[in-house]
Enzyme design. Structure first.
Site, mmCIF file in Angstrom:
data_model
loop_
_atom_site.group_PDB
_atom_site.id
_atom_site.type_symbol
_atom_site.label_atom_id
_atom_site.label_comp_id
_atom_site.label_asym_id
_atom_site.label_seq_id
_atom_site.Cartn_x
_atom_site.Cartn_y
_atom_site.Cartn_z
ATOM 1 C CB SER A 17 29.616 49.894 37.885
ATOM 2 O OG SER A 17 29.710 50.821 38.945
ATOM 3 C CE LYS A 39 28.473 49.912 48.361
ATOM 4 N NZ LYS A 39 28.562 49.244 49.631
ATOM 5 C CB THR A 47 38.005 50.067 39.042
ATOM 6 O OG1 THR A 47 37.715 48.718 39.398
ATOM 7 C CG2 THR A 47 38.699 50.118 37.696
ATOM 8 C CD GLU A 120 53.030 49.146 40.780
ATOM 9 O OE1 GLU A 120 52.467 48.080 41.067
ATOM 10 O OE2 GLU A 120 52.425 50.197 40.522
ATOM 11 C CG ASP A 228 27.996 45.770 50.321
ATOM 12 O OD1 ASP A 228 28.606 45.949 51.386
ATOM 13 O OD2 ASP A 228 27.294 46.639 49.785
ATOM 14 C CG HIS A 249 49.323 51.075 49.572
ATOM 15 N ND1 HIS A 249 50.342 51.976 49.723
ATOM 16 C CD2 HIS A 249 49.324 50.701 48.287
ATOM 17 C CE1 HIS A 249 50.929 52.153 48.552
ATOM 18 N NE2 HIS A 249 50.338 51.376 47.656
ATOM 19 N NE ARG A 295 51.131 47.494 47.169
ATOM 20 C CZ ARG A 295 50.161 47.553 46.303
ATOM 21 N NH1 ARG A 295 49.050 46.884 46.518
ATOM 22 N NH2 ARG A 295 50.281 48.281 45.233
ATOM 23 C CG HIS A 356 45.741 49.027 49.118
ATOM 24 N ND1 HIS A 356 45.185 50.158 48.567
ATOM 25 C CD2 HIS A 356 46.441 48.433 48.125
ATOM 26 C CE1 HIS A 356 45.541 50.241 47.286
ATOM 27 N NE2 HIS A 356 46.287 49.200 46.994
ATOM 28 C CD GLU A 380 39.869 44.673 46.548
ATOM 29 O OE1 GLU A 380 39.959 45.546 45.652
ATOM 30 O OE2 GLU A 380 40.133 44.905 47.733
ATOM 31 N NE ARG A 391 46.856 43.788 45.492
ATOM 32 C CZ ARG A 391 46.772 45.004 44.937
ATOM 33 N NH1 ARG A 391 46.321 45.139 43.704
ATOM 34 N NH2 ARG A 391 47.099 46.074 45.620
ATOM 35 C CB SER A 396 43.933 43.428 42.033
ATOM 36 O OG SER A 396 44.528 44.677 42.111
ATOM 37 C CG LEU A 397 43.509 47.191 38.121
ATOM 38 C CD1 LEU A 397 44.235 48.419 37.593
ATOM 39 C CD2 LEU A 397 42.019 47.481 38.252
HETATM 40 C C1 LIG Z 1 43.705 53.655 45.830
HETATM 41 C C2 LIG Z 1 43.817 52.329 45.140
HETATM 42 C C3 LIG Z 1 44.824 52.115 44.213
HETATM 43 C C4 LIG Z 1 44.937 50.884 43.562
HETATM 44 N N1 LIG Z 1 45.889 50.709 42.610
HETATM 45 C C5 LIG Z 1 45.934 49.551 41.919
HETATM 46 C C6 LIG Z 1 46.821 49.377 40.843
HETATM 47 O O1 LIG Z 1 47.573 50.268 40.492
HETATM 48 N N2 LIG Z 1 46.829 48.186 40.195
HETATM 49 C C7 LIG Z 1 46.001 47.141 40.531
HETATM 50 O O2 LIG Z 1 46.043 46.074 39.909
HETATM 51 N N3 LIG Z 1 45.111 47.311 41.546
HETATM 52 C C8 LIG Z 1 45.051 48.471 42.233
HETATM 53 N N4 LIG Z 1 44.152 48.611 43.244
HETATM 54 C C9 LIG Z 1 43.201 47.540 43.500
HETATM 55 C C10 LIG Z 1 42.172 47.522 42.399
HETATM 56 O O3 LIG Z 1 41.825 48.846 42.065
HETATM 57 C C11 LIG Z 1 40.929 46.773 42.802
HETATM 58 O O4 LIG Z 1 41.263 45.535 43.354
HETATM 59 C C12 LIG Z 1 40.032 46.553 41.599
HETATM 60 O O5 LIG Z 1 39.780 47.780 40.975
HETATM 61 C C13 LIG Z 1 38.748 45.889 42.026
HETATM 62 O O6 LIG Z 1 37.869 45.905 40.941
HETATM 63 P P1 LIG Z 1 36.419 45.307 41.158
HETATM 64 O O7 LIG Z 1 35.694 45.500 39.891
HETATM 65 O O8 LIG Z 1 36.526 43.946 41.709
HETATM 66 O O9 LIG Z 1 35.806 46.205 42.321
HETATM 67 P P2 LIG Z 1 35.535 47.767 42.398
HETATM 68 O O10 LIG Z 1 36.288 48.503 41.384
HETATM 69 O O11 LIG Z 1 35.706 48.180 43.807
HETATM 70 O O12 LIG Z 1 33.998 47.866 42.038
HETATM 71 C C14 LIG Z 1 33.009 47.364 42.914
HETATM 72 C C15 LIG Z 1 31.683 47.903 42.491
HETATM 73 O O13 LIG Z 1 30.636 47.262 43.203
HETATM 74 C C16 LIG Z 1 29.728 48.236 43.685
HETATM 75 N N5 LIG Z 1 29.056 47.665 44.850
HETATM 76 C C17 LIG Z 1 29.608 47.259 46.000
HETATM 77 N N6 LIG Z 1 28.660 46.754 46.810
HETATM 78 C C18 LIG Z 1 27.485 46.841 46.140
HETATM 79 C C19 LIG Z 1 26.149 46.506 46.450
HETATM 80 N N7 LIG Z 1 25.793 45.991 47.628
HETATM 81 N N8 LIG Z 1 25.183 46.746 45.540
HETATM 82 C C20 LIG Z 1 25.495 47.304 44.326
HETATM 83 N N9 LIG Z 1 26.751 47.652 43.992
HETATM 84 C C21 LIG Z 1 27.730 47.418 44.894
HETATM 85 C C22 LIG Z 1 30.596 49.435 43.965
HETATM 86 O O14 LIG Z 1 29.830 50.603 44.063
HETATM 87 C C23 LIG Z 1 31.505 49.380 42.747
HETATM 88 O O15 LIG Z 1 30.859 49.942 41.644
HETATM 89 C C24 LIG Z 1 44.028 49.841 43.892
HETATM 90 C C25 LIG Z 1 43.017 50.067 44.826
HETATM 91 C C26 LIG Z 1 42.899 51.293 45.442
HETATM 92 C C27 LIG Z 1 41.803 51.509 46.425
#
Ligand SMILES: Cc1cc2nc3c(=O)[nH]c(=O)nc-3n(C[C@H](O)[C@H](O)[C@H](O)COP(=O)(O)OP(=O)(O)OC[C@H]3O[C@@H](n4cnc5c(N)ncnc54)[C@H](O)[C@@H]3O)c2cc1C
Length: 546
Positions: A17, A39, A47, A120, A228, A249, A295, A356, A380, A391, A396-397
């Site tokens: 999510s 989870k 995110t 950035e 995972d 990072h 970075r 990071h 991701e 990257r 990434s967003l």
């Molecule tokens: C501190 C920080 C700052 C960042 N700043 C930026 C930024 O400014 N700009 C940018 O572009 N990117 C940034 N990033 C990177 C970016 O936030 C992430 O790459 C992006 O949000 C990933 O989105 P996602 O939906 O792929 O994964 P996530 O947002 O990590 O969501 C993964 C989801 O999967 C769920 N999950 C995982 N394993 C399981 C499982 N086995 N069963 C059920 N659910 C599970 C998790 O609970 C979570 O809900 C940052 C990251 C961090 C940590």
């Protein structure tokens, strides 16, 4: 579709999510029933922690060509150009969609009709669309709000996906075999509250499980980031790639209680400088762009400074900017730093690098499809080819948003074409012969050992000797986990341990395979980039490296 307690039927299963899972779910719900499992709580994701913003071309002095060029440069020769073009060119439309959904990005102070754009490292123009310094939280707030109002989406919080189910899944315990013609039928998922393992049968499954920062001892990622999706996909026989490219990072707050607290790149974008204990700047010795270098360059420079000086930390100083500006531009950072005793308007903040972002992941095509039929991966957890060996900040967003859109359109076409009866129903979970664990210490010990081993031997600067040492240790731990896993009932720490151990092994294998230094992978035995032999992805399939 009819469900019993442990067999849930849905058109589309979304695992995760974060922005990828939420954006995809909202786009497919008009034409399909959706089950979204996550989870922990719905907001627990990388995110939610994203601070800096989303890279996209809105500035008058900017262009798609420049954003493409900056992305390719950061990726150090390994980006897939067609992917970069797709993401960059679709970016502005995805941002406008978010605004229509209700996301409140900052507007320019000079011209309230335009977005305020941050700068950035690695970007040649101002192009970071942001909601103060809490961009990810704002995205999640709006997307989750829409999710709650969508009757076609069933949300399952506190549900941990254990393994994917494919046609070649052999029970027991969701062990699966190879097969690139394989078909995904859903997933086995542990309900944390009831401790039951449920079978989710789906016509299409999306992995949106995010990153793997928890493989390392120090990370900016929250606890849910245990790789995972990568581990599940690999076990199911999907191709994964480029896992040696882990982004560290450069600037996480150094404080014993500031777990995972990142100081955004945008602070350097607004003029912050890096200094050592004596207050001397050092970045000009490493890169002409100084603090605005990519970075990996900044993280390696800090690592080198710390190893040479023996100090625990360097400092990030933005105190020369007006206090009001800092408080308004970085309200969250300012407040959090104060909580830990640092006033960033008046003093330098102690910072260290931390794991990071995972550039590698489950290989997908331009539509987010993996090489297992009916299995998609977005965000991701995926390796689309956008990031190459490194990257570019805030890419990434936007990648997640663009691929959620592409994958949703393709999923609609897939569903329209499927013969519902063609795929077999998945077998229910089988836990015959297992008992409750009486040796949980094994799990917590191995968690700690893997993360320390990865930090010490597979970190910012690597060598073959350290990598081989790490490989031997992780292999031993993996053997122990396998034995343990087969004898005891599954619990979240064990599920995650199995996954971090798998991902650690994959990172080490990719890193050992690449005999050069490129992007985020730096090996002292091969300090230079070697385009003749290594300008290619590191591709892993079960029992195959090539
Ligand atoms: C501190 C920080 C700052 C960042 N700043 C930026 C930024 O400014 N700009 C940018 O572009 N990117 C940034 N990033 C990177 C970016 O936030 C992430 O790459 C992006 O949000 C990933 O989105 P996602 O939906 O792929 O994964 P996530 O947002 O990590 O969501 C993964 C989801 O999967 C769920 N999950 C995982 N394993 C399981 C499982 N086995 N069963 C059920 N659910 C599970 C998790 O609970 C979570 O809900 C940052 C990251 C961090 C940590």
């Amino acid at each position: 579709m009819n469900d019993d307690e442990t067999m849930i039927q849905t058109d589309i299963l979304v695992i995760g999510s974060g922005v990828a899972g939420l954006a995809f779910a909202l786009k497919v719900s008009p034409f399909a029933s959706v089950a979204l499992v996550t989870k922990k709580g719905v907001m627990d994701s990388n995110t939610t922690h994203a601070q800096g913003g989303i890279a996209s071309v809105f500035g008058q002095l900017d262009s798609f060509a420049l954003h493409i060029q900056d992305t390719l440069e950061a990726g150090d020769g390994l980006c897939h150009r067609e992917v970069v073009e797709q993401v960059v060119k679709n970016g502005p439309e995805r941002i406008r969609e978010l605004i229509d959904l209700g996301v409140k990005f900052n507007l320019s102070r000079q011209d309230a009709d335009n977005l305020d754009l941050g700068q950035e490292g690695g970007h040649s123009r101002k192009r970071i669309v942001h909601a103060q310094d809490m961009t990810g939280l704002e995205l999640e707030r709006v997307l989750v709000d829409h999710l709650h109002r969508d009757p076609r989406i069933r949300l399952f919080e506190n549900h941990v996906a254990i393994d994917l189910i494919t046609c070649s899944t052999r029970m027991k315990r969701g062990t699966v075999t190879t097969g690139h013609e394989d078909v995904c039928l859903g997933a086995y998922v542990l309900d944390r509250q009831t401790q039951q393992v449920k079978t989710f049968a789906a016509r299409i499954t999306l992995l949106a499980t995010g990153g793997a920062g928890k493989v390392y001892l120090y990370t900016s990622n929250p606890d849910v980031a245990t790789g995972d999706g990568i581990a599940m996909a690999y076990r199911a026989g999907a191709t994964v790639a480029n896992l040696e490219f882990v982004q560290f990072h450069p600037t996480c707050l150094y404080h014993p209680e500031a777990k995972n607290f990142l100081i955004s790149e945008a602070v350097r974008g607004e003029g912050a400088v890096l200094v050592d204990q004596a207050g001397r700047r050092f970045m000009e010795r490493y890169d002409p762009r100084k603090e605005l270098a990519c970075r990996d360059v900044v993280a390696r420079a800090i690592d080198t400074e710390l190893k040479q000086s023996g100090d625990d930390t360097v400092y990030l100083d933005i105190s020369h900017r007006p206090a009001d500006f800092i408080k308004e531009r970085f309200p969250n950072l300012y407040r959090r730093c104060l909580e830990f005793g640092f006033d960033m308007t008046r003093q330098p903040i102690p910072v260290v690098p931390a794991a990071h972002y995972m550039c590698g992941g489950v290989v997908t095509d331009l539509l987010g499809r993996t090489d297992i039929q009916r299995l998609y991966a977005v965000g991701e957890t995926a390796c689309t080819g956008l990031h190459g060996a490194n990257r570019l900040a805030s890419n990434s967003l936007i990648e997640a948003l663009v691929y959620a859109d592409r994958a949703a359109r393709q999923a609609a076409a897939d569903l329209a074409g499927f013969d519902v009866g063609a795929a077999p129903a998945p077998a229910p979970w089988d836990e015959v012969g297992t008992s409750d664990s009486d040796e949980r210490i094994v799990v917590s010990h191995n968690w700690d050992e893997i993360r320390r081993c990865m930090w010490n031997y597979v970190g910012i600067v690597r060598s073959d000797k350290r990598l081989e040492r790490a490989q031997r240790r992780i292999e031993n731990i993996n053997n122990e986990i396998r034995e343990y896993y087969w004898n005891f009932k599954v619990e979240p720490p064990l599920i995650e341990l199995r996954n971090i151990a798998t991902v650690a092994d994959l990172i080490v294998r990719c890193a050992l395979h690449r005999k050069e230094s490129r992007g985020l992978h730096y090996n002292i035995a091969y300090p230079r980039r070697d385009d003749r032999r290594w300008r290619k992805d590191t591709v892993l399939r079960r029992a195959y490296v090539g």
